[in-house]
Design a protein around this motif. Structure first.
Motif, PDB file in Angstrom:
ATOM      1  N   GLU A 129      -4.275  11.112  -1.640  1.00 14.30           N
ATOM      2  CA  GLU A 129      -4.961  10.261  -0.899  1.00 14.30           C
ATOM      3  C   GLU A 129      -6.222   9.784  -1.771  1.00 14.30           C
ATOM      4  N   ARG A 172     -10.726   3.379   0.137  1.00 17.79           N
ATOM      5  CA  ARG A 172      -9.733   2.463   0.995  1.00 17.79           C
ATOM      6  C   ARG A 172      -9.058   3.353   2.130  1.00 17.79           C
ATOM      7  N   TYR A 204      -5.165   7.821  -5.338  1.00 15.75           N
ATOM      8  CA  TYR A 204      -4.283   6.633  -5.019  1.00 15.75           C
ATOM      9  C   TYR A 204      -5.186   5.793  -4.442  1.00 15.75           C
ATOM     10  N   ARG A 205      -6.089   6.337  -3.263  1.00 17.49           N
ATOM     11  CA  ARG A 205      -6.596   5.034  -2.448  1.00 17.49           C
ATOM     12  C   ARG A 205      -8.052   5.246  -2.748  1.00 17.49           C
ATOM     13  N   ARG A 224      -1.496   4.232  -9.517  1.00 20.92           N
ATOM     14  CA  ARG A 224      -2.796   3.423  -9.415  1.00 20.92           C
ATOM     15  C   ARG A 224      -2.720   2.133  -9.986  1.00 20.92           C
ATOM     16  N   ASP A 240       0.785  -1.296  -0.149  1.00 23.36           N
ATOM     17  CA  ASP A 240       0.028   0.146  -0.006  1.00 23.36           C
ATOM     18  C   ASP A 240       0.823   1.276  -0.112  1.00 23.36           C
TER      19      ASP A 240
END
Length: 223
Positions: A114, A121, A117-118, A209, A56
């Motif tokens: 944040e 999540r 990319y996430r 990504r 991650d």
């Protein structure tokens, strides 16, 4: 550690770093590899694949000095951790208002990344885990310091800072903060991370990504 390694690109550096980490950490239970975007992601992808570990990201933003954005006066990380170089700040004559303005701008970019990319999540569970934090190289080490501080706050059991290249004095300072340091090359004459890569083109958001998505597929861990 070598004095003069030059890496073909970030992927090659990641494979070399993974080979060094393999014997010590491949069997570590509940291992987590966290990349510092963007340049650390291709490196960390190779490490996580070799160690069969979860991958991650931990978003860290350097706080650059006014008129000298490449000069780090500190860094911020996901979760609110902040590291400041107070001696450098004093030497530059920066005020608390200056620091607040720089921090606000970088916090906005941190939040953008944040989301980019996430998505929705959350950051994976940290407490009680061995966490390997990977970047493509370090100069002052401010971003890695902020990452370590953020992970301490979240209760990591063991924090390993792993990079292909960094100055010797930076590694010496980080050794006081991390539980383990793995650095393949500590050049005597260090100017910038990019000088130790033949291909140091910028890592794009799309690549970040894609690598994170690939790391979450079962096929990746079986390679």
């Amino acid at each position: 550690m070598s004095d003069d390694l030059v890496f073909a690109d970030r992927c090659a550096a990641g494979r070399s770093l993974a080979a060094t980490l393999r014997d010590k950490y491949r069997a570590a239970p509940d291992l987590l590899v966290l990349a510092l975007p963007r340049g650390g992601v291709p490196v960390a992808f190779e490490v996580a694949r070799e160690l069969h570990a979860e991958l991650d990201i931990l978003i860290v933003r350097k706080l650059g000095a006014p008129m000298q954005p490449e000069l780090a006066i500190g860094a911020i990380a996901s979760g609110g951790a902040t590291v400041l170089n107070h001696d450098l700040i004093a030497g530059l004559g920066l005020t608390s208002s200056d620091i607040a303005a720089i921090t606000a701008a970088e916090t906005e970019e941190l939040q953008r990344r944040e989301t980019a990319y996430r998505g929705n999540r959350p950051l994976p569970a940290i407490e009680g885990r061995t966490v390997i934090v990977v970047d493509d190289g370090l100069a002052t080490g401010a971003t890695m310091k902020a990452a370590i501080a953020a992970l301490r706050q979240r209760g990591a059991a063991r924090i390993v800072a792993a990079v292909p290249v960094a100055p010797r004095d930076t590694i010496a300072r980080l050794a006081l903060l991390a539980d383990d340091i793995v650095c393949l090359s500590t050049p005597r004459y260090f100017q910038a991370v990019g000088q130790w890569y033949r291909d140091f083109r910028q890592t794009e958001d799309r690549e970040v990504r894609e690598l994170l998505a690939k790391a979450r597929t079962p096929a990746t861990s079986d390679e």
